[in-house]
Scaffold this active site. Sequence first.
Site, short mmCIF file in Angstrom:
data_model
loop_
_atom_site.label_atom_id
_atom_site.label_comp_id
_atom_site.label_asym_id
_atom_site.label_seq_id
_atom_site.Cartn_x
_atom_site.Cartn_y
_atom_site.Cartn_z
N SER A 152 -27.81 13.67 33.22
CA SER A 152 -25.92 13.08 33.04
C SER A 152 -25.69 13.89 32.14
O SER A 152 -25.61 14.86 31.42
CB SER A 152 -26.61 11.34 32.66
OG SER A 152 -26.90 11.39 31.26
N GLY A 154 -24.29 16.25 32.86
CA GLY A 154 -23.97 17.41 33.36
C GLY A 154 -24.80 18.37 32.59
O GLY A 154 -24.94 19.81 32.81
N GLU A 260 -18.27 8.16 42.17
CA GLU A 260 -17.33 9.62 42.24
C GLU A 260 -17.17 10.29 43.80
O GLU A 260 -18.07 10.44 44.20
CB GLU A 260 -18.52 10.28 41.22
CG GLU A 260 -18.24 10.09 39.47
CD GLU A 260 -19.63 11.09 39.10
OE1 GLU A 260 -19.26 11.65 39.12
OE2 GLU A 260 -19.88 10.31 37.67
N GLU A 272 -21.36 11.16 43.14
CA GLU A 272 -22.90 10.60 43.18
C GLU A 272 -21.84 8.53 42.50
O GLU A 272 -21.06 8.46 42.72
CB GLU A 272 -23.06 11.18 41.87
CG GLU A 272 -22.62 11.68 40.62
CD GLU A 272 -23.06 11.63 39.36
OE1 GLU A 272 -24.51 11.36 39.28
OE2 GLU A 272 -23.09 11.48 38.37
N ASP A 279 -17.98 6.83 31.86
CA ASP A 279 -17.36 7.74 30.97
C ASP A 279 -16.14 7.46 31.10
O ASP A 279 -15.27 7.17 30.26
CB ASP A 279 -17.63 9.06 30.58
CG ASP A 279 -18.64 9.88 30.98
OD1 ASP A 279 -18.33 9.47 32.44
OD2 ASP A 279 -19.05 10.82 30.76
N THR A 280 -15.55 8.37 32.47
CA THR A 280 -14.15 8.46 32.63
C THR A 280 -12.63 7.16 32.68
O THR A 280 -11.60 7.53 32.97
CB THR A 280 -14.04 9.09 34.32
OG1 THR A 280 -14.49 8.17 35.35
CG2 THR A 280 -14.95 10.85 34.34
N ARG A 357 -20.21 13.60 22.67
CA ARG A 357 -18.53 12.99 22.70
C ARG A 357 -18.45 11.98 21.21
O ARG A 357 -19.43 10.97 21.19
CB ARG A 357 -18.47 12.38 23.65
CG ARG A 357 -17.60 12.16 23.80
CD ARG A 357 -17.16 10.93 25.19
NE ARG A 357 -18.27 11.63 26.46
CZ ARG A 357 -18.80 10.88 27.49
NH1 ARG A 357 -19.30 9.84 27.40
NH2 ARG A 357 -19.53 11.37 28.67
N1 LIG Z 1 -21.79 19.81 44.54
C1 LIG Z 1 -20.70 19.97 43.48
N2 LIG Z 1 -19.51 20.72 43.81
C2 LIG Z 1 -18.67 21.21 42.85
N3 LIG Z 1 -18.74 20.08 42.10
C3 LIG Z 1 -19.38 19.68 41.48
C4 LIG Z 1 -20.91 19.64 42.44
N4 LIG Z 1 -21.45 18.90 41.29
C5 LIG Z 1 -20.75 18.46 40.47
N5 LIG Z 1 -19.97 19.09 39.92
C6 LIG Z 1 -18.99 19.07 39.08
O1 LIG Z 1 -19.97 18.36 38.03
C7 LIG Z 1 -20.05 17.78 37.77
C8 LIG Z 1 -20.88 16.58 36.71
O2 LIG Z 1 -21.56 17.12 37.99
P1 LIG Z 1 -22.04 15.13 38.83
O3 LIG Z 1 -21.85 14.11 38.03
O4 LIG Z 1 -23.03 15.47 39.40
O5 LIG Z 1 -23.76 15.04 37.12
P2 LIG Z 1 -24.05 14.28 36.12
O6 LIG Z 1 -25.04 14.83 35.14
O7 LIG Z 1 -24.40 13.75 36.85
O8 LIG Z 1 -22.62 13.49 35.20
P3 LIG Z 1 -22.52 11.86 34.55
O9 LIG Z 1 -23.60 11.75 34.48
O10 LIG Z 1 -21.08 12.34 33.17
O11 LIG Z 1 -21.67 11.67 36.31
C9 LIG Z 1 -18.99 17.18 38.76
O12 LIG Z 1 -17.84 15.45 38.13
C10 LIG Z 1 -17.75 17.86 39.40
O13 LIG Z 1 -17.29 18.33 38.74
N1 LIG Z 2 -22.01 10.59 31.67
C1 LIG Z 2 -23.04 9.41 30.72
C2 LIG Z 2 -22.68 9.06 29.17
O1 LIG Z 2 -21.70 9.08 29.29
N2 LIG Z 2 -22.88 8.11 28.85
C3 LIG Z 2 -22.76 7.57 27.74
O2 LIG Z 2 -22.89 8.08 26.23
C4 LIG Z 2 -23.73 7.92 25.46
C5 LIG Z 2 -25.31 8.86 25.36
O3 LIG Z 2 -24.13 9.97 24.37
P1 LIG Z 2 -24.91 10.67 23.65
O4 LIG Z 2 -25.47 11.68 24.44
O5 LIG Z 2 -24.30 11.28 22.74
O6 LIG Z 2 -26.05 10.14 22.27
C6 LIG Z 2 -24.96 6.83 26.81
O7 LIG Z 2 -25.25 5.64 25.56
C7 LIG Z 2 -23.62 5.66 26.73
O8 LIG Z 2 -22.79 5.42 26.13
MG LIG Z 3 -21.50 12.12 37.52
#
Ligand SMILES: Nc1ncnc2c1ncn2[C@@H]1O[C@H](COP(=O)(O)OP(=O)(O)OP(=O)(O)O)[C@@H](O)[C@H]1O
Ligand SMILES: NCC(=O)N[C@@H]1O[C@H](COP(=O)([O-])[O-])[C@@H](O)[C@H]1O
Ligand SMILES: [Mg+2]
Length: 387
Positions: A152, A154, A260, A272, A279-280, A357
């Site tokens: 997660s 990214g 999302e 997804e 977070d957003t 973050r």
């Molecule tokens: N298929 C795609 N096309 C374009 N951009 C993408 C695509 N997949 C992901 N991204 C970009 O990468 C970001 C993160 O992707 P995704 O939400 O799948 O990852 P994540 O690791 O689950 O993030 P989080 O846990 O923070 O939600 C998306 O919000 C988007 O900006």
């Molecule tokens: N996109 C998912 C997300 O934002 N999750 C948030 O980040 C923390 C982990 O932070 P860390 O990696 O700095 O320990 C998680 O515990 C949750 O609060």
């Molecule tokens: Mg995401």
Amino acid sequence: MKLPQKLMLLGSGELGKEFVIAAQRLGNYVIAVDRYAHAPAMQVADCSEVISMLSADDLEGIVNKHQPDFIIPEIEAIRTEKLVEFEQRGITVIPTAAATNYTMNRDRIRELVSKNLGIRTARYGYAIALEELISVSNEIGFPNVVKPVMSSSGKGQSVVTHKDEVEKAWSYAIANSRGDSQKVIVEEFINFEIEITLLTIKQWNAPTIFCPPIGHRQERGDYQESWQPAEISAQMISDAQIIAKKVTDALSGAGIFGVEFFITKDEVIFSELSPRPHDTGMVTLISQNLNEFELHLRAILGLPIPNIEQLGASASAVILAQEHLDSVAFTGIAEALSEKDVDIRLFGKPNAHPYRRMGVALAKGSNIPEAREKATRAASQIKIIGN
Ligand SMILES: Nc1ncnc2c1ncn2[C@@H]1O[C@H](COP(=O)(O)OP(=O)(O)OP(=O)(O)O)[C@@H](O)[C@H]1O
Ligand SMILES: NCC(=O)N[C@@H]1O[C@H](COP(=O)([O-])[O-])[C@@H](O)[C@H]1O
Ligand SMILES: [Mg+2]
């Protein structure tokens, strides 16, 4: 239901911290759990446990010890099979044990959404070896996005623009995959105009409701700023709500979901979802009468949500670490807070590493560009130093 309830939070980051604050305000008892001590949510909980949440034995130990009424996952990497067992024993898992398993694995939720529910997503394929990734990438075409199925924020994700970059994307994904998975997903790159999070609140005994859409900007697959309301058409909001309802109904249970979407010129494409605050969605700490954490709590406890009021153009901007630090302090707080309608949250994470973050700046403005500028300016004034 009577209060207090005993809530066990699995994951104790910044999202958990605000959730615990909401839970404490109604007098609940919270056990905050994470893989390291002094995590943000532990600082405001009644008690804490440090365990590996991927270990069934560790989970069994703390559930036996505390006997919670609710188990509330805050991160994805949890031994979700064990949550099924707890659910069978009568503990309520939020939103459900099955939902946490679906959403922890990008392939499981993708199959459910795309195959079972027939919802449009980016074209995709999977690979469990480099050779397979090369052939799947050629089928999907370039640019594409490669992600570990289990990750997660990214982590392990890269945009691949040319076939020469596939090997690097494979190594990066495998090195940053969470848990024991060695599988990646390759997605068609969607050239979206804006991406949004639709906070969707699924209730036990009341209809599903939605917050106004949140726009966001990501870098390296991780959120940088978000704003509410996102400027998209009423038709697109309605399309997104229909999809979010379908997916959350399939997952069932109760709680808030961050759904999302990629919004192109003429399409709403499901990306997804998180079965928990997003977070957003931290922008709702300033932009709504009830923030996403309070909404999650009310949905979990079956408390009423009579109205969600959006308070006007608002934005959030992240405060990221730049280097490794064993202990942290912040400067520039007074400067950041000197502007009207600006607030900050510093999460209290005990140490830092690049891009971690550490806090978020929040702002309201007379329009979205102004709110975004204010939040970004406030975030940039805060410097993270060693302590
Ligand atoms: N298929 C795609 N096309 C374009 N951009 C993408 C695509 N997949 C992901 N991204 C970009 O990468 C970001 C993160 O992707 P995704 O939400 O799948 O990852 P994540 O690791 O689950 O993030 P989080 O846990 O923070 O939600 C998306 O919000 C988007 O900006
Ligand atoms: N996109 C998912 C997300 O934002 N999750 C948030 O980040 C923390 C982990 O932070 P860390 O990696 O700095 O320990 C998680 O515990 C949750 O609060
Ligand atoms: Mg995401």
